[in-house]
Design a protein around this motif. Structure first.
Motif, PDB file in Angstrom:
ATOM      1  N   ASP A   1       0.828  -1.218   0.000  1.00 57.97           N
ATOM      2  CA  ASP A   1       0.000   0.000   0.000  1.00 57.97           C
ATOM      3  C   ASP A   1       0.864   1.271   0.000  1.00 57.97           C
ATOM      4  N   MET A   2       2.085   1.127   0.513  1.00 57.19           N
ATOM      5  CA  MET A   2       2.952   2.322   0.565  1.00 57.19           C
ATOM      6  C   MET A   2       3.668   2.562  -0.765  1.00 57.19           C
ATOM      7  N   GLU A   3       3.681   1.545  -1.626  1.00 61.46           N
ATOM      8  CA  GLU A   3       4.460   1.602  -2.872  1.00 61.46           C
ATOM      9  C   GLU A   3       4.271   2.912  -3.672  1.00 61.46           C
ATOM     10  N   PRO A   4       3.010   3.338  -3.936  1.00 63.29           N
ATOM     11  CA  PRO A   4       2.868   4.562  -4.756  1.00 63.29           C
ATOM     12  C   PRO A   4       3.454   5.814  -4.104  1.00 63.29           C
ATOM     13  N   TYR A   5       3.672   5.765  -2.797  1.00 59.19           N
ATOM     14  CA  TYR A   5       4.162   6.955  -2.091  1.00 59.19           C
ATOM     15  C   TYR A   5       5.695   7.014  -2.027  1.00 59.19           C
ATOM     16  N   VAL A   6       6.360   5.908  -2.351  1.00 58.29           N
ATOM     17  CA  VAL A   6       7.822   5.895  -2.181  1.00 58.29           C
ATOM     18  C   VAL A   6       8.583   5.957  -3.505  1.00 58.29           C
ATOM     19  N   VAL A   7       7.828   6.067  -4.608  1.00 61.38           N
ATOM     20  CA  VAL A   7       8.450   6.191  -5.927  1.00 61.38           C
ATOM     21  C   VAL A   7       7.922   7.467  -6.563  1.00 61.38           C
ATOM     22  N   ASP A   8       8.787   8.200  -7.246  1.00 65.67           N
ATOM     23  CA  ASP A   8       8.304   9.442  -7.854  1.00 65.67           C
ATOM     24  C   ASP A   8       7.610   9.151  -9.185  1.00 65.67           C
ATOM     25  N   TRP A   9       6.944  10.163  -9.713  1.00 66.57           N
ATOM     26  CA  TRP A   9       6.075  10.020 -10.887  1.00 66.57           C
ATOM     27  C   TRP A   9       6.823   9.468 -12.098  1.00 66.57           C
ATOM     28  N   ARG A  10       8.094   9.882 -12.247  1.00 68.48           N
ATOM     29  CA  ARG A  10       8.844   9.412 -13.411  1.00 68.48           C
ATOM     30  C   ARG A  10       9.574   8.099 -13.153  1.00 68.48           C
ATOM     31  N   GLY A  11       9.481   7.608 -11.908  1.00 70.29           N
ATOM     32  CA  GLY A  11      10.156   6.356 -11.579  1.00 70.29           C
ATOM     33  C   GLY A  11      11.659   6.506 -11.474  1.00 70.29           C
ATOM     34  N   LEU A  12      12.126   7.718 -11.267  1.00 73.12           N
ATOM     35  CA  LEU A  12      13.569   7.940 -11.180  1.00 73.12           C
ATOM     36  C   LEU A  12      14.075   7.834  -9.743  1.00 73.12           C
ATOM     37  N   TYR A  13      13.185   8.090  -8.788  1.00 69.61           N
ATOM     38  CA  TYR A  13      13.589   8.067  -7.385  1.00 69.61           C
ATOM     39  C   TYR A  13      12.744   7.065  -6.608  1.00 69.61           C
ATOM     40  N   ARG A  14      13.418   6.326  -5.764  1.00 72.30           N
ATOM     41  CA  ARG A  14      12.719   5.384  -4.895  1.00 72.30           C
ATOM     42  C   ARG A  14      13.285   5.554  -3.495  1.00 72.30           C
ATOM     43  N   GLY A  15      12.412   5.593  -2.500  1.00 72.23           N
ATOM     44  CA  GLY A  15      12.887   5.705  -1.122  1.00 72.23           C
ATOM     45  C   GLY A  15      12.225   4.649  -0.257  1.00 72.23           C
ATOM     46  N   ARG A  16      12.446   4.780   1.051  1.00 75.37           N
ATOM     47  CA  ARG A  16      11.809   3.851   1.987  1.00 75.37           C
ATOM     48  C   ARG A  16      11.209   4.666   3.118  1.00 75.37           C
ATOM     49  N   THR A  17      10.140   4.163   3.703  1.00 79.13           N
ATOM     50  CA  THR A  17       9.514   4.881   4.807  1.00 79.13           C
ATOM     51  C   THR A  17       8.873   3.880   5.767  1.00 79.13           C
TER      52      THR A  17
ATOM     53  N   SER B   1      17.004   6.044   3.585  1.00 80.36           N
ATOM     54  CA  SER B   1      17.325   5.710   4.972  1.00 80.36           C
ATOM     55  C   SER B   1      16.198   4.943   5.662  1.00 80.36           C
ATOM     56  N   GLY B   2      14.951   5.146   5.191  1.00 79.53           N
ATOM     57  CA  GLY B   2      13.820   4.491   5.827  1.00 79.53           C
ATOM     58  C   GLY B   2      13.451   5.122   7.164  1.00 79.53           C
ATOM     59  N   GLN B   3      13.965   6.325   7.428  1.00 77.55           N
ATOM     60  CA  GLN B   3      13.723   6.987   8.715  1.00 77.55           C
ATOM     61  C   GLN B   3      12.650   8.072   8.648  1.00 77.55           C
ATOM     62  N   GLU B   4      12.263   8.477   7.435  1.00 76.28           N
ATOM     63  CA  GLU B   4      11.342   9.624   7.319  1.00 76.28           C
ATOM     64  C   GLU B   4       9.928   9.145   7.035  1.00 76.28           C
ATOM     65  N   ILE B   5       8.951   9.752   7.697  1.00 74.38           N
ATOM     66  CA  ILE B   5       7.565   9.425   7.355  1.00 74.38           C
ATOM     67  C   ILE B   5       7.150  10.238   6.130  1.00 74.38           C
ATOM     68  N   VAL B   6       6.232   9.689   5.342  1.00 76.97           N
ATOM     69  CA  VAL B   6       5.622  10.461   4.264  1.00 76.97           C
ATOM     70  C   VAL B   6       4.320  11.025   4.817  1.00 76.97           C
ATOM     71  N   LEU B   7       4.142  12.331   4.674  1.00 79.93           N
ATOM     72  CA  LEU B   7       2.918  12.969   5.160  1.00 79.93           C
ATOM     73  C   LEU B   7       2.035  13.269   3.945  1.00 79.93           C
ATOM     74  N   GLY B   8       1.056  12.421   3.703  1.00 82.87           N
ATOM     75  CA  GLY B   8       0.178  12.580   2.531  1.00 82.87           C
ATOM     76  C   GLY B   8      -1.003  13.481   2.877  1.00 82.87           C
ATOM     77  N   LEU B   9      -1.224  14.499   2.046  1.00 80.44           N
ATOM     78  CA  LEU B   9      -2.264  15.490   2.356  1.00 80.44           C
ATOM     79  C   LEU B   9      -3.605  15.165   1.694  1.00 80.44           C
ATOM     80  N   GLY B  10      -3.652  14.024   0.981  1.00 84.44           N
ATOM     81  CA  GLY B  10      -4.808  13.731   0.119  1.00 84.44           C
ATOM     82  C   GLY B  10      -6.173  13.695   0.780  1.00 84.44           C
ATOM     83  N   ARG B  11      -6.199  13.439   2.093  1.00 81.67           N
ATOM     84  CA  ARG B  11      -7.534  13.399   2.734  1.00 81.67           C
ATOM     85  C   ARG B  11      -8.046  14.799   3.062  1.00 81.67           C
ATOM     86  N   MET B  12      -7.159  15.775   3.011  1.00 80.02           N
ATOM     87  CA  MET B  12      -7.596  17.151   3.309  1.00 80.02           C
ATOM     88  C   MET B  12      -7.983  17.822   1.999  1.00 80.02           C
TER      89      MET B  12
END
Ligand code: FAD
Ligand code: ZN
Length: 472
Positions: free
Chosen positions: A25-41, A85-96
């Motif tokens: 479920d987190m997959e769409p949030y850890v990759v950028d739109w162009r697929g150039l960057y991938r992170g962990r959270t 690093s897997g240390q940062e949370i992603v703060l998604g604003l989509g529900r607001m």
């Protein structure tokens, strides 16, 4: 505090439905739109109101946890992707995503940051008003992301970019305090303008939670035309002529090189040559009038006829229907898609004063050719704003070729010429993680030091979008 304990605290604030920890479920949030960057959270946190954002940020501040704000995740520079690093949370604003208030007499709309841009446009139209920010990602990008990147788009010439469309902001500061600047005032000279600091800060100074945006009268007459010109100098002359003849009614003035058009005709189904003869350069112009009884078309046609007599315009077509207008716009909007499969593309989102663009194009092309024989330049963009998407393919360099992707030689060559001409290396897409090196290289020491001082003042712990915008 352990990670589990932090997540438990966050869950208490946003509820189980507001916290995603499942890897799939987190997959769409850890990759950028162009697929150039991938992170962990460890988690994607999705608050539903400003109080919850404030609480979440307070917990992160207390525990030294990094926060990556994310809107529609359509940004071009990896700014909304967490680090590895897997240390940062992603703060998604989509529900607001609520429209809070529309003041038709003040011509303003107050929205939460997670509102999708197209929904803000729709809300304005429903009240017989117009919200002019418009870009290819409008079906999924969010107002918070638009403001955090000071987005541009196709109507900047007439209405300005996101900054010029914003009157007020609400921001959660990195210690969790809420700054309520949701004002709809057009005049407010009461000291430093905080909102302009947060706009364009790409989530590094705070979390934008709401905004008051400017609305405009709804256009009732529209005109789209494609004009053939000999070269960029003629296009710039034509822009000046049309502005004289049609004034503020010109909302877009986009330039398209022959090579761009050929790529579109080759790769995009259903497109065809717009004029009887091929031409080296085209301009796509859009005009709009709030009165449908006005002389828009007459004024435009007279100006174009005069420009043709003077040799500035070689041929032109005016769209006779919405469908025709859309197919002309398709020629411009599908250029990025059409250049995707041709090889490794070096992209540059640059700006110059409009008057220097012809000279820049005349200088950069031959300089590239000299160093990279056979280079193919894909030059198009928002000429009216002095913003070019000046991209190029270098022979022998393919996508997937790691060494080629790392190479900075092409970028350096182009951007050095941009600097020589007094331009900017990033006009509308921002810095994110992809252009930090350029920021370090092209900004003056004074500008960098002032930016660092601001960052320290707002975010002394460095928890807001770590590793973005500012160089190490
Ligand atoms: P995201 O990608 O989610 O985030 C972008 C940055 O803003 C990140 O640094 C993120 O941390 C930060 N951020 C997001 N929300 C918040 C918030 N609430 N508070 C604080 N920081 C936040 N851009 C243009 O300027 N002009 C164009 O013409 C244009 N055309 C595009 C066309 C396509 C097809 C695509 C995919 C993109 C295009 N873009 C364009 C780029 C992109 O759409 C814009 O930058 C957009 O404004 C990003 O919005 P977003 O909600 O997707 O932000
Ligand atoms: Zn653009």
């Amino acid at each position: 505090m352990s990670r589990t304990a932090i997540l438990d605290r966050l869950r208490k604030v946003v509820g189980a439905q507001g916290l995603i920890t499942d890897a799939r479920d987190m997959e769409p949030y850890v990759v950028d739109w162009r697929g150039l960057y991938r992170g962990r959270t460890p988690a994607v946190v999705r608050p539903s109101n400003t109080e919850q954002v404030s609480e979440v940020v307070r917990i992160c501040s207390e525990t030294g946890t990094g926060i990556v704000p994310q809107g529609g995740n359509t940004g071009m520079c990896g700014g909304a992707t967490p680090s590895a690093s897997g240390q940062e949370i992603v703060l998604g604003l989509g529900r607001m995503n609520r429209v809070l208030e529309l003041d038709a007499l003040n011509n303003t709309i107050m929205v939460e940051a997670g509102c999708i841009l197209a929904n803000v446009q729709q809300a304005a139209l429903a009240a017989d008003r117009y919200f002019p920010l418009s870009l290819g990602a409008e079906g999924s990008c969010q107002i918070g992301g638009n403001l955090a990147t000071n987005a541009g788009g196709i109507n900047v010439l007439r209405y300005g970019n996101a900054r010029e469309l914003t009157l007020g902001l609400e921001v959660v500061l990195p210690d969790g305090r809420v700054w309520n600047g949701l004002r709809g005032l057009r005049k407010d000279n009461t000291g430093y303008d905080l909102k302009d600091l947060f706009i364009g800060s790409e989530g590094t100074l705070g979390v934008i939670t709401g905004a008051v945006l400017k609305l405009h009268p709804r256009p009732r007459a529209q005109l789209t035309a494609l004009l053939a010109v000999a070269d960029p100098a003629a296009a710039v002359q034509l822009l000046a002529r049309l502005r004289g003849a049609c004034g503020e009614r010109i909302s877009a003035f986009e330039i398209i090189s022959r090579r761009c058009l050929e790529l579109v005709l080759k790769h995009i189904p259903g497109t065809r040559e717009p004029l009887p003869q091929p031409h080296p350069w085209h301009v796509l112009a859009e005009l709009a009038d709030t009165s449908d009884a006005g002389p828009l078309r007459g004024d435009f046609e007279r100006a174009v006829a005069k420009a043709s007599d003077d040799g500035l315009v070689r041929d032109a077509v005016i769209a006779e229907s919405t469908a025709q207008s859309q197919s002309l716009w398709r020629l411009r909007e599908t250029i990025p898609e059409a250049s995707r499969d041709e090889g490794l593309l070096y992209r540059h989102d640059i700006s110059l004063t409009v008057s220097r663009i012809p000279q820049f194009i005349a200088t950069a092309g031959p300089a590239l050719e000299k160093t990279f024989p056979g280079v193919r330049v894909i030059c198009f963009g928002h000429l009216g704003d002095g913003n070019l998407h000046y991209n190029c393919f270098v022979p022998g360099r393919r996508r997937g070729d790691a060494a080629a992707r790392e190479a900075t030689d092409v970028n350096r060559l182009v951007l050095d010429i941009v600097r020589e001409f007094g331009g900017s290396f990033s006009a509308e897409h921002g810095i994110g993680q992809s252009k930090r090196g350029e920021l370090a290289y092209y900004k003056s020491a004074l500008e960098l030091e002032t930016m660092r001082a601001l960052k320290r003042t707002f975010d002394p712990q460095g928890i807001m979008n770590p590793g973005k915008v500012l160089p190490e």
